[in-house]
Design a protein around this motif. Structure first.
Motif, PDB file in Angstrom:
ATOM      1  N   VAL A  36      -7.095   1.886   6.998  1.00  0.00           N
ATOM      2  CA  VAL A  36      -7.053   1.957   5.533  1.00  0.00           C
ATOM      3  C   VAL A  36      -8.477   1.957   4.980  1.00  0.00           C
ATOM      4  O   VAL A  36      -9.213   0.995   5.162  1.00  0.00           O
ATOM      5  CB  VAL A  36      -6.273   0.770   4.936  1.00  0.00           C
ATOM      6  CG1 VAL A  36      -6.037   1.007   3.450  1.00  0.00           C
ATOM      7  CG2 VAL A  36      -4.956   0.582   5.647  1.00  0.00           C
ATOM      8  N   ALA A  57      -4.367  -0.597  -4.773  1.00  0.00           N
ATOM      9  CA  ALA A  57      -5.773  -0.812  -4.424  1.00  0.00           C
ATOM     10  C   ALA A  57      -6.562  -1.285  -5.651  1.00  0.00           C
ATOM     11  O   ALA A  57      -7.396  -2.190  -5.560  1.00  0.00           O
ATOM     12  CB  ALA A  57      -6.376   0.471  -3.856  1.00  0.00           C
ATOM     13  N   ALA A  74      -4.504   5.582  -1.657  1.00  0.00           N
ATOM     14  CA  ALA A  74      -5.167   4.281  -1.502  1.00  0.00           C
ATOM     15  C   ALA A  74      -6.411   4.463  -0.645  1.00  0.00           C
ATOM     16  O   ALA A  74      -7.462   3.881  -0.912  1.00  0.00           O
ATOM     17  CB  ALA A  74      -4.213   3.279  -0.863  1.00  0.00           C
ATOM     18  N   ILE A  78       0.849  -1.205   0.000  1.00  0.00           N
ATOM     19  CA  ILE A  78       0.000   0.000   0.000  1.00  0.00           C
ATOM     20  C   ILE A  78       0.881   1.250   0.000  1.00  0.00           C
ATOM     21  O   ILE A  78       0.667   2.190  -0.756  1.00  0.00           O
ATOM     22  CB  ILE A  78      -0.942   0.018   1.219  1.00  0.00           C
ATOM     23  CG1 ILE A  78      -1.944  -1.133   1.138  1.00  0.00           C
ATOM     24  CG2 ILE A  78      -1.685   1.360   1.307  1.00  0.00           C
ATOM     25  CD1 ILE A  78      -2.784  -1.305   2.376  1.00  0.00           C
ATOM     26  N   TYR A 131      -0.363   6.165   0.613  1.00  0.00           N
ATOM     27  CA  TYR A 131      -1.385   5.668   1.544  1.00  0.00           C
ATOM     28  C   TYR A 131      -2.655   6.527   1.451  1.00  0.00           C
ATOM     29  O   TYR A 131      -3.767   6.003   1.403  1.00  0.00           O
ATOM     30  CB  TYR A 131      -0.814   5.699   2.951  1.00  0.00           C
ATOM     31  CG  TYR A 131      -1.772   5.323   4.068  1.00  0.00           C
ATOM     32  CD1 TYR A 131      -1.812   4.030   4.576  1.00  0.00           C
ATOM     33  CD2 TYR A 131      -2.625   6.272   4.632  1.00  0.00           C
ATOM     34  CE1 TYR A 131      -2.673   3.690   5.600  1.00  0.00           C
ATOM     35  CE2 TYR A 131      -3.494   5.947   5.668  1.00  0.00           C
ATOM     36  CZ  TYR A 131      -3.511   4.653   6.146  1.00  0.00           C
ATOM     37  OH  TYR A 131      -4.360   4.328   7.168  1.00  0.00           O
TER      38      TYR A 131
END
Ligand code: 5GP
Ligand code: MN
Ligand code: MN
Length: 473
Positions: free
Chosen positions: A195, A155, A294, A147, A291
């Motif tokens: 996440v 993703a 994502a 990620i 991050y």
């Protein structure tokens, strides 16, 4: 010390003459009305002008307000080859915070009463609030690192989106210079369980309707039309970005004197871009940026599921771009191209038409700029313009006018929800207190901010969007 004196250069453009340790002037794009009570943030604009290696000017956008070290709505670039610095305070705690806009294949009329099911579905599907929780729990160290390295691209690979999404993401959904090893254990832990989550406060997911189109050619290229349903997602990197900012400010604080850098009062730490500390921060920051992307990709996937199930509606990505980031870019300074570290903190990038980094189908229109306003007024889609200024940057929102505390004193969450619902705006809050802190009166007039940005020659207006329903942290 006295607040800096502003000299009006022309409409929507003010200058702060260099004095004391300032290496460059301050340039403020705004109107007098937008700058009411801005003394503290203008002092920050002057403070940023003292940074080693800073070039051209310390810029402020019309939505400027006070931030940690750097003002929010600030842009500053330093010359890498000339000892130019990178400062985590110039990016902010919510590294890679940004906005994503999705366009539905329906308009307000065809969506009809299904809007209610959509809002209820989103209320259940969108993890939010200050704590942990996300739509996806990575299965181990390997997945976590993918990620941080792969961002939206990873993703999508894992099935949370479509290939075409990546064409409409800044940097194709991920940057290659992420240094996963610079992301400390505490930061990883904080990020892992979040996440695909919105966070709290100013972060939101909003169902909107295109209310006015000002530039039909650009709107068509972006994929939006009058009456169309859109979804705007505003979120960042949750605890991960916060921890990285904290960790690297501490590291730089210790190292700064070794590089002979002193900063004025309460300016956050910085070190040269070309130093072990500077490189470590930029590598960690790039991982956090991935991050953040994502995160928005996963929330889009959850949103698409809800729209499909509740209304049989499809969503295509218009654009995704960060407004809290430092980037190494080449710009002309005094007639020569220079490698710069451009800090945009609460400022949107706005590349002009023809820019090589734009997706092919947007090359002739300029970069889409996504401007959230408030949950009770409007939001905007803008575009980059030829020339531009401030290293191709513009405003990023309406900008706060009241502190959270002040805002919460003016209205209760329940009152605010009733008022918004009366205006046909569905509200799905997570906390009443959080909602009241975000009352539309807490922000500047977004129409005035956009008019000042356009008037200053930073961007042009493409469309105005109005809220139909908001999911708040
Ligand atoms: P920031 O990134 O500085 O936290 O916020 C960006 C902008 O988002 C704010 O300046 C404000 O104009 C906007 N904003 C905050 N909450 C909402 C909301 O619920 N809906 C919309 N449309 N905009 C919001
Ligand atoms: Mn944020
Ligand atoms: Mn933000």
């Amino acid at each position: 010390t006295a607040p800096p004196h502003l000299v009006e250069v022309r409409r929507y453009r003010y200058r702060i003459e260099p004095r004391g340790a300032m290496r460059v002037p301050g340039v403020v794009f705004a109107s007098r009305e937008l700058l009411a009570d801005a003394e503290q943030s203008l002092a920050q604009v002057a403070g940023v002008a003292t940074l080693p290696g800073i070039v051209t000017a310390s810029y402020a956008m019309p939505d400027i307000h006070w931030g940690y070290g750097f003002p929010i709505g600030g842009v500053a670039a330093s010359d890498v080859a000339d000892g130019g610095v990178v400062s985590p305070g110039g990016v902010g705690f919510d590294i890679s915070c940004g906005v994503r806009l999705l366009a539905a294949d329906c308009d307000r009329r065809t969506l009809g009463p299904a809007l209610r099911q959509v809002m209820d579905g989103l209320d259940r599907a969108i993890p939010r609030g200050a704590g942990p929780g996300g739509v996806w729990r990575p299965s181990g160290t390997g997945e976590r690192e993918r990620i941080l390295r792969g961002g939206s691209r990873y993703a999508v690979q894992r099935g949370f989106g479509e290939e075409r999404d990546l064409v409409r993401c800044e940097d194709g959904g991920a940057v290659a210079d992420a240094e996963v090893t610079e992301v400390g254990e505490r930061a990883r832990e904080r990020g892992l369980g979040q996440v695909g989550s919105l966070g709290s406060a100013n972060h939101f997911l909003e169902v909107q309707q295109v209310d006015e189109v000002h530039d039909t050619a650009a709107a068509t290229a972006f994929g939006i039309a009058p009456g169309q349903i859109c979804v705007m997602i505003h979120c960042g990197s949750r605890g991960l970005g916060h921890q990285i900012c904290t960790d690297h400010v501490r590291l730089m604080d210790r190292a700064m004197t070794r590089y002979g850098i002193t900063v004025p009062d309460r300016q956050p730490a910085c070190t040269p871009v070309e130093s072990p500390e500077g490189e470590a921060y930029l590598g960690a920051m790039a991982a956090v940026a991935n991050y953040g992307r994502a995160n928005r990709q996963l929330l889009s996937d959850a949103t698409r599921r809800v729209f499909r199930q509740a209304a049989g509606v499809r969503l295509s990505l218009v654009y995704d771009v960060s407004h809290n980031l430092a980037k190494l870019e080449t710009h002309e300074v005094d007639g020569a191209p220079r490698r710069l570290c451009v800090h945009r903190k609460g400022a949107a990038r706005a590349f002009p038409p023809g820019h090589p980094d734009l997706p092919d189908d947007l090359r002739s229109t300029g970069e889409p700029v996504l401007i959230p306003g408030t949950m009770g007024t409007a939001s905007y889609v803008l575009a980059g313009v030829p020339g531009g200024d401030a290293f191709h940057s513009t405003c990023h929102g309406a900008g706060r006018r009241m502190s959270r505390h002040e805002a919460a004193r003016t209205v209760t969450g329940r009152e605010l929800r009733a008022r918004l619902e009366q205006h046909g705006i569905a509200v799905r809050p997570r906390s009443w207190r959080g909602l009241s802190e975000e009352t539309p009166e807490a922000y500047k007039d977004v129409a005035a901010v956009v008019a000042a940005s356009e008037g200053a020659g930073l961007c042009r207006t493409v469309a105005r969007l109005v809220p139909l329903g908001v999911v708040k942290g």
